[in-house]
Design a protein around this motif. Structure first.
Motif, PDB file in Angstrom:
ATOM      1  N   GLY A 122       0.798  -1.218   0.000  1.00 27.08           N
ATOM      2  CA  GLY A 122       0.000   0.000   0.000  1.00 27.08           C
ATOM      3  C   GLY A 122       0.831   1.268   0.000  1.00 27.08           C
ATOM      4  N   ALA A 123       2.145   1.127   0.041  1.00 22.51           N
ATOM      5  CA  ALA A 123       3.026   2.293   0.065  1.00 22.51           C
ATOM      6  C   ALA A 123       3.059   2.989  -1.293  1.00 22.51           C
ATOM      7  CB  ALA A 123       4.441   1.872   0.454  1.00 22.51           C
ATOM      8  N   THR A 124       3.295   4.298  -1.268  1.00 18.26           N
ATOM      9  CA  THR A 124       3.661   5.010  -2.486  1.00 18.26           C
ATOM     10  C   THR A 124       5.109   4.646  -2.798  1.00 18.26           C
ATOM     11  OG1 THR A 124       2.194   6.888  -2.049  1.00 18.26           O
ATOM     12  CG2 THR A 124       4.069   7.279  -3.508  1.00 18.26           C
ATOM     13  N   VAL A 125       5.358   4.162  -3.998  1.00 18.73           N
ATOM     14  CA  VAL A 125       6.703   3.724  -4.385  1.00 18.73           C
ATOM     15  C   VAL A 125       7.249   4.708  -5.416  1.00 18.73           C
ATOM     16  CG1 VAL A 125       8.106   1.880  -5.371  1.00 18.73           C
ATOM     17  CG2 VAL A 125       6.165   1.320  -3.894  1.00 18.73           C
ATOM     18  N   LEU A 126       8.290   5.399  -5.037  1.00 17.15           N
ATOM     19  CA  LEU A 126       8.910   6.427  -5.867  1.00 17.15           C
ATOM     20  C   LEU A 126      10.079   5.808  -6.628  1.00 17.15           C
ATOM     21  CD1 LEU A 126       9.053   9.516  -6.474  1.00 17.15           C
ATOM     22  CD2 LEU A 126      10.573   9.698  -4.497  1.00 17.15           C
ATOM     23  N   ILE A 127      10.066   5.957  -7.949  1.00 17.14           N
ATOM     24  CA  ILE A 127      11.025   5.295  -8.831  1.00 17.14           C
ATOM     25  C   ILE A 127      11.907   6.335  -9.520  1.00 17.14           C
ATOM     26  CG2 ILE A 127      11.195   3.981 -10.982  1.00 17.14           C
ATOM     27  CD1 ILE A 127       8.781   2.418 -10.165  1.00 17.14           C
ATOM     28  N   TYR A 128      13.175   5.962  -9.733  1.00 13.88           N
ATOM     29  CA  TYR A 128      14.138   6.842 -10.393  1.00 13.88           C
ATOM     30  C   TYR A 128      14.651   6.198 -11.676  1.00 13.88           C
ATOM     31  CZ  TYR A 128      14.228   9.583  -6.119  1.00 13.88           C
ATOM     32  OH  TYR A 128      13.861  10.363  -5.059  1.00 13.88           O
ATOM     33  N   THR A 129      14.734   6.984 -12.734  1.00 17.41           N
ATOM     34  CA  THR A 129      15.368   6.507 -13.962  1.00 17.41           C
ATOM     35  C   THR A 129      16.881   6.675 -13.848  1.00 17.41           C
ATOM     36  OG1 THR A 129      15.416   8.620 -15.145  1.00 17.41           O
ATOM     37  CG2 THR A 129      13.366   7.332 -15.258  1.00 17.41           C
ATOM     38  N   GLY A 130      17.602   6.156 -14.839  1.00 21.82           N
ATOM     39  CA  GLY A 130      19.040   6.356 -14.907  1.00 21.82           C
ATOM     40  C   GLY A 130      19.381   7.703 -15.514  1.00 21.82           C
ATOM     41  N   GLY A 155       7.798   1.906 -17.928  1.00 23.05           N
ATOM     42  CA  GLY A 155       6.687   0.970 -18.095  1.00 23.05           C
ATOM     43  C   GLY A 155       6.273   0.348 -16.774  1.00 23.05           C
ATOM     44  N   ILE A 156       7.246   0.017 -15.947  1.00 24.46           N
ATOM     45  CA  ILE A 156       6.965  -0.550 -14.623  1.00 24.46           C
ATOM     46  C   ILE A 156       6.221   0.483 -13.769  1.00 24.46           C
ATOM     47  CG2 ILE A 156       8.051  -1.351 -12.473  1.00 24.46           C
ATOM     48  CD1 ILE A 156      10.344  -2.431 -14.365  1.00 24.46           C
ATOM     49  N   ALA A 157       6.660   1.738 -13.849  1.00 23.83           N
ATOM     50  CA  ALA A 157       5.990   2.804 -13.099  1.00 23.83           C
ATOM     51  C   ALA A 157       4.531   2.937 -13.529  1.00 23.83           C
ATOM     52  CB  ALA A 157       6.726   4.124 -13.302  1.00 23.83           C
ATOM     53  N   ASP A 158       4.275   2.845 -14.826  1.00 23.77           N
ATOM     54  CA  ASP A 158       2.892   2.921 -15.317  1.00 23.77           C
ATOM     55  C   ASP A 158       2.069   1.737 -14.815  1.00 23.77           C
ATOM     56  OD1 ASP A 158       3.444   5.257 -16.651  1.00 23.77           O
ATOM     57  OD2 ASP A 158       3.726   4.293 -18.615  1.00 23.77           O
ATOM     58  N   THR A 159       2.649   0.558 -14.864  1.00 28.10           N
ATOM     59  CA  THR A 159       1.926  -0.651 -14.454  1.00 28.10           C
ATOM     60  C   THR A 159       1.515  -0.588 -12.999  1.00 28.10           C
ATOM     61  OG1 THR A 159       3.086  -2.021 -16.092  1.00 28.10           O
ATOM     62  CG2 THR A 159       2.097  -3.166 -14.205  1.00 28.10           C
ATOM     63  N   TYR A 160       2.414  -0.124 -12.146  1.00 24.16           N
ATOM     64  CA  TYR A 160       2.158  -0.145 -10.704  1.00 24.16           C
ATOM     65  C   TYR A 160       1.819   1.237 -10.139  1.00 24.16           C
ATOM     66  CZ  TYR A 160       3.921  -4.868 -10.996  1.00 24.16           C
ATOM     67  OH  TYR A 160       4.088  -6.198 -11.333  1.00 24.16           O
ATOM     68  N   GLU A 161       1.546   2.180 -11.039  1.00 25.83           N
ATOM     69  CA  GLU A 161       1.085   3.519 -10.652  1.00 25.83           C
ATOM     70  C   GLU A 161       2.047   4.178  -9.661  1.00 25.83           C
ATOM     71  OE1 GLU A 161      -2.936   2.379  -9.336  1.00 25.83           O
ATOM     72  OE2 GLU A 161      -3.655   3.495 -11.077  1.00 25.83           O
ATOM     73  N   CYS A 162       3.277   4.333 -10.112  1.00 28.05           N
ATOM     74  CA  CYS A 162       4.332   4.904  -9.273  1.00 28.05           C
ATOM     75  C   CYS A 162       4.790   6.257  -9.821  1.00 28.05           C
ATOM     76  CB  CYS A 162       5.545   3.973  -9.225  1.00 28.05           C
ATOM     77  SG  CYS A 162       5.207   2.330  -8.582  1.00 28.05           S
ATOM     78  N   PRO A 163       4.996   7.231  -8.962  1.00 29.68           N
ATOM     79  CA  PRO A 163       5.615   8.480  -9.419  1.00 29.68           C
ATOM     80  C   PRO A 163       7.064   8.247  -9.826  1.00 29.68           C
ATOM     81  CG  PRO A 163       5.392   8.478  -7.023  1.00 29.68           C
ATOM     82  CD  PRO A 163       4.685   7.255  -7.524  1.00 29.68           C
TER      83      PRO A 163
END
Length: 265
Positions: A122-130, A155-163
């Motif tokens: 349930g956490a907001t998962v913040l993702i970073y590109t290279g 694509g992973i960010a879109d799938t799992y609704e991540c900023p």
């Protein structure tokens, strides 16, 4: 997109990753040393920005320098899941991508598994590109490989609704002053700007501008630039290659600097 609401009384934040998230090379100004445990970095800076808006912020940083994606997924992700934070940042896979012969598709599948498990809490998962390494003479040859991995990350960010914090398009990071002497880790100013950019992505109000222009700088003489290149090759590149050949890592024997959620004072 997974929502992140700064309007709350308490907030827990866990940072997951490698040296980039651990905070190399951004020593705390009052430490007097860059010894283990005295690095700050953008994640620490982000946590302190959060304290300006939230009464109680609890923060853990599980990142360890030199870790590969499989190690992060095996060791740090279960710890983060167990802590059940409100916010998780994950920047991982960079150490894999810069190694010869690694497949960005394989790295991305492991990254996706990590994000899936973190989002399940349930956490907001913040993702970073290279980062776009096109400005660096040696690292620019990795540009296509990083771009491929970034497409997977988005694509992973879109799938799992991540900023997403898009490092690739942060033009301020294409200045040498954003990087430390090893050209692989951010400088203190680079970390400061990345923390501000992360706040912007999360909707956390800050006063400073991460995208402020760098001050004008005199061109560096050719001879001086070449001397710096030679110093970098001797002090960083050669030891790095040596560790790769012997299977060693800069993080061998080290644990995370903040393994538990602790309240920031």
């Amino acid at each position: 997109m997974s929502g992140f609401d700064i309007r709350q009384d308490t907030l827990s934040y866990v940072a997951v990753g490698d040296s980039f998230t651990e905070g190399l090379d951004d020593p705390y100004p009052d430490s007097g040393t860059t010894a283990r445990g005295h690095y700050r970095g953008w994640a620490d800076r982000l946590a302190h920005h959060l304290t300006d808006h939230v009464s109680e912020v609890r923060y853990a940083n599980l990142a360890v320098r030199g870790k590969l994606i499989r190690q992060i997924v095996a060791d740090q992700v279960p710890q983060a899941v167990e802590l059940r934070p409100d916010l998780v940042s994950i920047c991982a896979g960079g150490n894999d991508i810069i190694r010869p012969g690694t497949d960005p598709d394989t790295v991305a599948r492991l990254f996706a598994d990590a994000v899936r498990r973190l989002r399940a809490t349930g956490a907001t998962v913040l993702i970073y590109t290279g980062v776009d390494t096109g400005f660096q003479p040696v690292m620019r040859r990795l540009r296509g490989k990083i771009a491929t991995y970034n497409m997977h990350v988005r694509g992973i960010a879109d799938t799992y609704e991540c900023p997403v914090v898009d490092l690739w398009n942060m033009d301020v990071l294409r200045d040498h002053r954003a990087w430390s002497w090893d050209r692989l880790h951010l400088s203190a100013e680079g970390h400061r700007r990345l923390a501000l950019r992360t706040c912007e992505v999360l909707g956390v109000p800050v006063q400073d501008d991460w995208n402020a222009p760098w001050p004008e700088e005199e061109p560096k003489p050719w001879r001086s630039a070449r001397q710096e290149d030679l110093y970098w090759a001797r002090e960083f590149l050669v030891p790095w290659i040596g560790r790769r050949l012997t299977g060693r890592s800069s993080g061998d024997g080290l644990g995370p600097k903040r393994p538990e959620l602790e309240r920031l004072r």
